[in-house]
Design an enzyme around this catalytic site. Structure first.
Site, PDB file in Angstrom:
ATOM      1  N   TYR A 167     -16.735   2.462   6.213  1.00 44.45           N
ATOM      2  CA  TYR A 167     -15.265   2.572   6.433  1.00 44.45           C
ATOM      3  C   TYR A 167     -15.037   3.360   7.821  1.00 44.45           C
ATOM      4  O   TYR A 167     -14.126   2.654   8.588  1.00 44.45           O
ATOM      5  CB  TYR A 167     -14.837   3.510   5.063  1.00 44.45           C
ATOM      6  CG  TYR A 167     -13.346   3.684   5.555  1.00 44.45           C
ATOM      7  CD1 TYR A 167     -12.386   2.646   5.209  1.00 44.45           C
ATOM      8  CD2 TYR A 167     -12.874   5.245   5.862  1.00 44.45           C
ATOM      9  CE1 TYR A 167     -11.137   3.117   5.584  1.00 44.45           C
ATOM     10  CE2 TYR A 167     -11.685   5.541   5.748  1.00 44.45           C
ATOM     11  CZ  TYR A 167     -10.735   4.403   5.893  1.00 44.45           C
ATOM     12  OH  TYR A 167      -9.413   4.547   5.974  1.00 44.45           O
ATOM     13  N   GLY A 191       0.980  -1.090   0.165  1.00 46.52           N
ATOM     14  CA  GLY A 191       0.014   0.021   0.135  1.00 46.52           C
ATOM     15  C   GLY A 191       0.832   1.301   0.058  1.00 46.52           C
ATOM     16  O   GLY A 191       2.025   1.088   0.160  1.00 46.52           O
TER      17      GLY A 191
END
Length: 291
Positions: A130, A14
């Protein structure tokens, strides 16, 4: 011969993970173990235990996360598994194996009703799935491992991965005019600065458990951010400011999510860069990767 302490980094592919890879040579006093989500699915307790038994890390930095904010509205179970249950698994493993744990969280745990930067002890009240999954992850981490450090960040971007800066650069190339939201306000974070701060904390030799905030200095809108990217790159693209109501998304975003990062400065002596300076550094790196 003194054995180097080991730092295990999850989610190594990431944005933040790759910035930690880039920063690692400057912290040669440590041995780094970088594992992608495929190499270490953090939601699988057996795999996590196996990695801990094989590597015996002294520190664990959890960069793995489900970050598709809009898709999370449809994939709630998956978001909670990766952002809540999995950090709990890691936190418990760190406690069992006497490893120190740093977990990365987000400004989206807040509802955006503030008018000044959020303190670390502000009440979490997420307004999307989220944010709710990350909020639950924080609670589990601290419940299962009270000696953990949680670092909330915001508006993260990098020369790696997908992010707002890269999207703007693409749109500047492809379009003559674009619309950008001007009534959502926060603070950008260059992932390279966050990576450096995390490794400085580990290197400091002082471990202070709890929740900290880290972002670059300055409070701006997405429109302000886009204009600065345009200015630095010399683009001729016209940017129109629009309210968020004209750009509906599946997940609601906080209208205000700036973070007060004074704690991490005071406790660990971390220096914050102004967001414009960090953006300049990132765009220079994109232009010349050798920098």
């Amino acid at each position: 011969m003194v054995m180097k302490q080991k730092i295990l980094v999850t989610g190594a592919n990431g944005q933040l993970g790759k910035e930690l890879v880039a920063a690692a040579p400057r912290f040669s006093q440590f041995d780094f173990i970088f594992l992608s989500k495929e190499e270490l699915p953090i939601d699988q307790a057996e795999r996590v235990e196996e990695i801990f038994r094989n590597h015996h890390p002294q520190f664990v930095i959890n960069c793995a996360a489900y970050t598709a904010v809009d898709l999370a509205e449809e994939e709630e179970k998956l978001a909670f598994r990766i952002n809540a249950e999995a950090p709990g698994i890691l936190a418990a493993a760190c406690k069992d194996h006497d490893s120190r744990f740093i977990h990365i969280s987000t400004d989206y745990v807040f509802d955006g009703t503030a008018t000044i930067p959020y303190q670390t002890d502000a009440v979490m009240n997420p307004i999307n799935i989220y944010g709710a999954s990350k909020s639950e992850g924080e609670k589990l981490v601290l419940a299962l491992n009270p000696s953990a450090i949680i670092i909330r960040s915001s508006w993260v971007y990098s020369s790696f991965g997908k992010n707002f800066v890269k999207t703007m650069l693409r749109l500047f190339r492809d379009r003559k005019e674009i619309n950008v939201v001007n009534d959502q306000v926060g603070s950008p974070t260059y992932a390279a600065d966050l990576a450096e701060a995390i490794l400085q904390i580990i290197s400091s030799g002082q471990w202070k458990p709890g929740v900290f905030h880290f972002s670059n200095e300055g409070v701006i809108s997405w429109y302000d951010f886009a204009r600065q990217i345009r200015e630095i790159t010399g683009s001729n693209c016209i940017i129109h400011p629009i309210p968020a109501s004209e750009y509906p998304t599946p997940a609601k975003r906080p209208a205000y999510s700036a973070l007060d990062s004074s704690g991490i400065q005071q406790v660990f002596g971390i220096r914050l860069r102004n967001w414009k300076d960090s953006l300049n550094a990132c765009l220079l790196k994109m232009k010349n990767p050798a920098v």
